[in-house]
Design a protein around this motif. Structure first.
Motif, short mmCIF file in Angstrom:
data_model
loop_
_atom_site.label_atom_id
_atom_site.label_comp_id
_atom_site.label_asym_id
_atom_site.label_seq_id
_atom_site.Cartn_x
_atom_site.Cartn_y
_atom_site.Cartn_z
N ALA A 101 0.90 -1.25 -0.12
CA ALA A 101 0.08 -0.19 -0.13
C ALA A 101 0.91 1.06 0.04
O ALA A 101 0.84 2.01 0.92
CB ALA A 101 -0.85 -0.04 1.08
N ARG A 176 -7.61 4.73 6.59
CA ARG A 176 -7.63 4.41 5.37
C ARG A 176 -7.25 2.81 5.29
O ARG A 176 -8.09 2.16 4.01
CB ARG A 176 -6.95 5.13 4.39
CG ARG A 176 -7.47 6.56 4.32
CD ARG A 176 -7.18 7.29 2.81
NE ARG A 176 -7.58 6.37 1.59
CZ ARG A 176 -9.09 6.48 1.40
NH1 ARG A 176 -9.73 7.25 1.88
NH2 ARG A 176 -9.06 5.82 0.34
N LEU A 180 -9.59 0.03 3.05
CA LEU A 180 -9.18 -0.55 1.86
C LEU A 180 -9.15 -2.08 2.07
O LEU A 180 -9.50 -2.76 1.18
CB LEU A 180 -7.66 -0.15 1.63
CG LEU A 180 -7.27 1.35 1.27
CD1 LEU A 180 -5.92 1.39 0.71
CD2 LEU A 180 -8.37 1.73 0.13
N ASN A 181 -9.05 -2.39 3.21
CA ASN A 181 -9.21 -3.90 3.41
C ASN A 181 -10.46 -4.35 3.34
O ASN A 181 -10.84 -5.18 2.69
CB ASN A 181 -8.60 -4.25 4.65
CG ASN A 181 -7.32 -4.83 4.80
OD1 ASN A 181 -6.59 -5.65 4.62
ND2 ASN A 181 -6.17 -3.58 5.25
N GLN A 183 -12.85 -2.58 1.43
CA GLN A 183 -12.94 -2.30 0.16
C GLN A 183 -12.70 -3.62 -0.91
O GLN A 183 -13.29 -4.14 -1.77
CB GLN A 183 -12.33 -1.00 -0.36
CG GLN A 183 -12.80 -0.74 -1.69
CD GLN A 183 -12.00 0.65 -2.01
OE1 GLN A 183 -10.61 0.56 -2.16
NE2 GLN A 183 -12.60 1.59 -2.44
N ASP A 184 -11.40 -4.23 -0.44
CA ASP A 184 -11.15 -5.47 -1.29
C ASP A 184 -11.89 -6.45 -0.97
O ASP A 184 -12.30 -7.31 -1.84
CB ASP A 184 -9.54 -5.52 -1.02
CG ASP A 184 -8.95 -6.43 -2.05
OD1 ASP A 184 -9.36 -6.23 -3.18
OD2 ASP A 184 -7.78 -7.08 -1.79
N LEU A 412 -3.28 -3.69 -2.05
CA LEU A 412 -4.45 -3.18 -1.49
C LEU A 412 -5.07 -2.37 -2.35
O LEU A 412 -4.21 -1.83 -3.41
CB LEU A 412 -4.31 -2.69 -0.04
CG LEU A 412 -4.36 -3.47 1.20
CD1 LEU A 412 -3.70 -2.67 2.24
CD2 LEU A 412 -5.46 -4.02 1.51
N PRO A 413 -6.40 -2.04 -2.61
CA PRO A 413 -6.74 -1.19 -3.60
C PRO A 413 -6.05 0.14 -3.75
O PRO A 413 -5.74 0.83 -2.70
CB PRO A 413 -8.34 -0.82 -3.26
CG PRO A 413 -8.64 -2.38 -2.47
CD PRO A 413 -7.56 -2.80 -1.89
N TYR A 448 -6.05 7.83 -2.56
CA TYR A 448 -6.68 6.72 -3.40
C TYR A 448 -5.86 6.08 -4.42
O TYR A 448 -5.94 5.13 -4.83
CB TYR A 448 -7.76 7.50 -4.33
CG TYR A 448 -8.75 8.21 -3.12
CD1 TYR A 448 -9.59 7.91 -2.75
CD2 TYR A 448 -8.29 9.75 -3.34
CE1 TYR A 448 -10.36 8.65 -1.79
CE2 TYR A 448 -9.34 10.43 -2.80
CZ TYR A 448 -10.36 9.90 -1.79
OH TYR A 448 -11.30 10.69 -0.85
N ARG A 451 -6.66 4.47 -7.67
CA ARG A 451 -8.11 4.48 -7.85
C ARG A 451 -8.50 6.03 -8.04
O ARG A 451 -9.68 6.23 -8.15
CB ARG A 451 -9.01 4.05 -6.28
CG ARG A 451 -8.62 2.66 -6.20
CD ARG A 451 -9.32 1.75 -7.30
NE ARG A 451 -8.79 0.23 -7.28
CZ ARG A 451 -9.65 -0.64 -6.48
NH1 ARG A 451 -10.84 -0.24 -6.23
NH2 ARG A 451 -9.42 -1.81 -6.65
N GLU A 485 -16.72 3.53 -0.44
CA GLU A 485 -15.95 3.66 0.97
C GLU A 485 -16.88 3.67 2.22
O GLU A 485 -16.58 3.87 3.20
CB GLU A 485 -14.88 4.89 0.96
CG GLU A 485 -13.80 4.30 -0.15
CD GLU A 485 -12.58 5.47 0.11
OE1 GLU A 485 -12.88 6.26 0.99
OE2 GLU A 485 -11.60 5.27 -0.41
N ARG A 497 -11.30 8.95 6.41
CA ARG A 497 -11.06 8.78 5.13
C ARG A 497 -9.99 9.98 4.56
O ARG A 497 -9.35 9.59 3.82
CB ARG A 497 -12.20 8.63 4.18
CG ARG A 497 -12.80 7.27 4.22
CD ARG A 497 -14.40 7.30 4.12
NE ARG A 497 -14.89 6.13 4.43
CZ ARG A 497 -15.48 5.78 5.51
NH1 ARG A 497 -15.08 6.62 6.88
NH2 ARG A 497 -15.90 4.63 5.91
#
Length: 535
Positions: A101, A176, A180-181, A183-184, A412-413, A448, A451, A485, A497
């Protein structure tokens, strides 16, 4: 970075209607707790092919996981308590996370001024030698001694501080990391419900039958799961005893950690680690370009973890500790923001809260063929990924998991940058979007990552990002956070965020909340994010 080919982007439709509709059949795993451990376990489990439901009673990272000192580190001071195994494990993870990340984590150099009456130089050198060599370093330089009269970090310090040491650790945007975790996990097929409380559960022969309710009230919904993970952090004991009606082999000790933020106290990019006469240490860290973060305290806490606040005594303590080193005293009047959190540490028979281990224990209750229950006690943000692997290892036999560990090599994303190089990505972003202001391009990159392409979509000018609510916060960013998110309140946007709350003021925060109220859709907060094409 090549232009976005939208045919390459995996568009996962936003869930409409009932967010539990796709969970008509029983889940393999119900994870309770949307902090770093719960989100990490949910992500790992979904990646192994399990059907997963993650529920969080508030916002993701609403409590402990957004109230850290925001470091990815081995814990230099834990060496004094002979926590060599924990430090080694955390140092190994530090390297992994910095690679996975790079947009929300980056290396940071720490300066320790030498105070001969507190710790002898030989002891510090020995500790730093161990810190450098307990685990392999690939991205971070080692430690060395410095002359504070010549090093830039010496300029804001007292003139009698002539010697010091510098070493490496990492910085993380903690909330964040949680988002992100989650989100994934959602992108890979999991279901994430925020502001949803587990109010009861009954254990059957093959399944748990769990009752869920929106935290704001409403009807109670039932879901079934083959196993439950209790990752409720400070509420782990409450969930076990009062909700699940189970006993526990371990307990957690509540320790409050508080921080203050001041206007920038120094101009260089190093952080400080200050030794104090009470044998504790505090950090003074560059924060959000214009500020300095100072913390933390360690105080026993017995109240409601959701109501934890910094005390006036803690503010004065942190100011006094910093003032022992800085030429210009730090006073409570310099403080522009504070935050506090409760760390649920593994209970030990030690008097000093600072000496309580930051390691963790996992308790698996799997009686015969009955549905298993896994509870998480303790832990720290740096080791969350390893904790998740160990949790899935314990659940492997009860749930028949066949897929092996996978998260060590999966960005991660937003972290899928060439060479894990955020600076390189930023340069490419500037070229693709030359109209994007420099400060905004930098902030988007550091928030981001790749993203950013999803956030900007087909924008061709700054006006395409919609109305500006204040500063450099445009509607497009709010829309992204709501859709991908789980942002629902101004606090979610401004303090978790992002840290734009430092610039918003009451008027800006009110505008954000008004926008969210006007644009919120009941289904959007459950939508998985789209996948972006790597830069």
């Amino acid at each position: 970075m090549r232009g976005i080919d939208w045919s390459d982007i995996l568009q996962i439709p936003e869930t409409s209607g009932d967010p539990l509709a796709k969970g008509a059949g029983p889940y393999d795993l119900l994870v309770v707790g949307g902090g770093i451990n719960g989100a990490g376990i949910a992500r790992d489990a979904v990646g192994r092919g399990l059907s997963v439901l993650l529920v969080e009673q508030d916002d993701l990272a609403a409590h402990t996981s957004s109230a850290s000192t925001k470091l990815i580190h081995g814990g230099l001071r834990y060496l004094e308590y002979y926590e060599f195994g924990l430090v080694r494990k955390a140092l190994q993870e530090r390297e992994v996370l910095l690679r996975l990340a790079p947009h929300i984590m980056w290396p940071l150099r720490f300066v320790m001024p030498h105070m001969p009456d507190l710790r002898p130089a030989w002891l510090i050198r020995a500790g730093l030698f161990l810190y450098d060599h307990l685990a392999r370093r690939e991205r971070l330089p080692g430690s060395r001694g410095i002359d504070m009269r010549r090093h830039p970090a010496g300029a804001p310090l007292r003139g009698d501080i002539r010697r010091g040491f510098v070493y490496s650790d990492g910085w993380v945007q903690d909330a964040r990391l949680v988002v992100l975790n989650a989100q994934d996990a959602a992108e890979r097929g999991g279901t994430v419900l925020t502001r949803t409380r587990l109010v009861g559960a009954e254990r059957g022969e093959a399944f748990w039958t769990a009752q869920l309710q929106a935290s704001e009230g409403g009807p109670v919904r039932e879901v079934r799961a083959r196993a439950i993970v209790n990752a409720a952090g400070p509420w782990v004991g409450h969930l076990l005893g009062d909700v699940l009606r189970q006993s526990a082999a371990y307990k957690v000790r509540m320790v409050k950690g508080s921080h203050i933020v001041t206007r920038k106290l120094f101009d260089h990019d190093h952080a400080y680690i200050f030794q104090n006469r009470d044998k504790r240490i505090i950090f003074a860290i560059p924060f959000e370009s214009e500020f300095t973060l100072i913390g933390t305290t360690d105080i026993e806490y017995e109240g409601d973890p959701a109501q934890v606040r910094i005390s006036d005594d803690e503010i004065h303590y942190l100011c006094a500790c910093a003032s022992e080193y800085f030429t210009r005293p730090v006073t409570p009047e310099d403080v522009v923001w504070t935050y506090a959190g409760v760390r649920p540490l593994l209970e030990e028979e030690v008097a000093n809260p600072s000496a309580v281990t930051r390691d963790y224990k996992l308790e698996l209750d799997a009686p015969g063929t009955r549905a298993p229950l896994l509870s998480v006690f303790g832990g720290k943000i740096t080791t969350y990924r390893r904790l998740a692997e160990e949790a899935l290892s314990l659940l492997r036999e009860p749930l028949g998991i066949t897929k092996t560990d996978w998260t060590m090599a999966a960005p991660l994303p937003g972290g899928d940058m060439p060479g894990a190089d955020a600076a390189r990505y930023l340069d490419a972003l500037r070229k693709q979007y030359p109209w994007l202001p420099e400060t905004l391009a930098r902030r988007y990159t550091r928030t981001y990552g790749t993203r950013t392409a999803v956030l900007l979509a087909d924008a061709r000018a700054l006006g395409d990002l919609g109305a500006c609510l204040f500063g450099d916060l445009y509607e497009a960013e709010l829309r992204y956070q709501v859709r991908h998110e789980w942002a629902r309140a101004a606090e979610d946007v401004l303090w978790r965020r992002t840290k734009l709350g430092l610039h918003a003021g009451a008027e800006g925060a009110a505008r954000v909340q008004a926008w969210l109220d006007a644009h919120r859709r009941t289904d959007s907060v459950h939508a998985p994010a789209t996948r972006s094409t790597p830069a």
